[in-house]
Design a protein around this motif. Sequence first.
Motif, short mmCIF file in Angstrom:
data_model
loop_
_atom_site.label_atom_id
_atom_site.label_comp_id
_atom_site.label_asym_id
_atom_site.label_seq_id
_atom_site.Cartn_x
_atom_site.Cartn_y
_atom_site.Cartn_z
N THR A 184 0.83 -1.21 0.00
CA THR A 184 0.00 0.00 0.00
C THR A 184 0.86 1.25 0.00
N TYR A 188 0.92 4.05 -2.87
CA TYR A 188 0.51 5.42 -2.54
C TYR A 188 1.64 6.43 -2.79
N GLU A 195 -6.19 4.86 -2.21
CA GLU A 195 -6.57 3.86 -1.23
C GLU A 195 -8.09 3.80 -1.14
N SER A 200 -7.82 3.12 6.18
CA SER A 200 -6.44 3.11 5.67
C SER A 200 -6.10 4.46 5.04
N ARG A 201 -7.07 5.02 4.31
CA ARG A 201 -6.84 6.32 3.68
C ARG A 201 -6.58 7.41 4.72
#
Length: 273
Positions: A184, A188, A195, A200-201
């Motif tokens: 991730t 990113y 995301e 998570s974002r």
Amino acid sequence: MVLPEGFVVPPWYLLVPLLVVFLSAVSLLWTLEPPVTDRTVLAFAPWMMIGAAAHVLYRLEVYPDAIAVLFASPGVYLVTATVGGLVWILGTFLEAAGLQRTAERFLGSVGVVVFAVSVIVVLVVGWEHGAVQPFWPVVAVVVSGLVTALAWLVLGLWFTDVAATTGATGALVVFGHALDGISTAIGYDVLGASEEVPVSRMILEAGGSLPTAEYIGAGWLFVAVKIALAMVVLGLFREYVDADPSQGRFLLALIAALGLGPGVHNVLLFAVA
């Protein structure tokens, strides 16, 4: 928004039969009560990855329209769990009949074959679209292995009883969440991917707001949170696994899947998108 983007519930005429088969498999496994050991969890590891590969194929629009929704999220994980459960049941019967040495060997072997075929199909479709880029996915897997080894060494030295009790299952939990976090972060910070999971974002955005973001990116905070949570969970589960090994390892396997599945999904998607 709490649910991830792209969350699609299959229509009732597909969902109901799938739930019937799934619940039937669960009921039969509940009756058979096969033991859940480290070997059982490791045998299920390929099935955790099969769901991820199947979802990547959905995003590549490989499936016929009539059934494609079954391989969206979350249907793909229910489909994979159902098939994996049925294979486990079959392996249990084959072991009882003396046709297989262990149910775990049968379960793991079938899982490895299905996952390998799935990956080949993903790569072939990506190759046809001229989009196979393996460098960053390979980096994600290698770095995840190194981080897992380091985290497990720390756990073994300072919390030896936790590492000894959770065993290979615990190591899989750490690796799965390390792979999810690192893939991730690469997506990113390096590949410009967005995301889909709101929580998570939020963590990634928090990492991006720190002064360190200019130098090492935003994803490091997500990686740290994922690994720390994985190790805390192992600590909390130590007594449970010690008191009831089968149930404890089964729940840890589910937690491992929550990391390994998304992590493998990221790796395969980055390789062909």
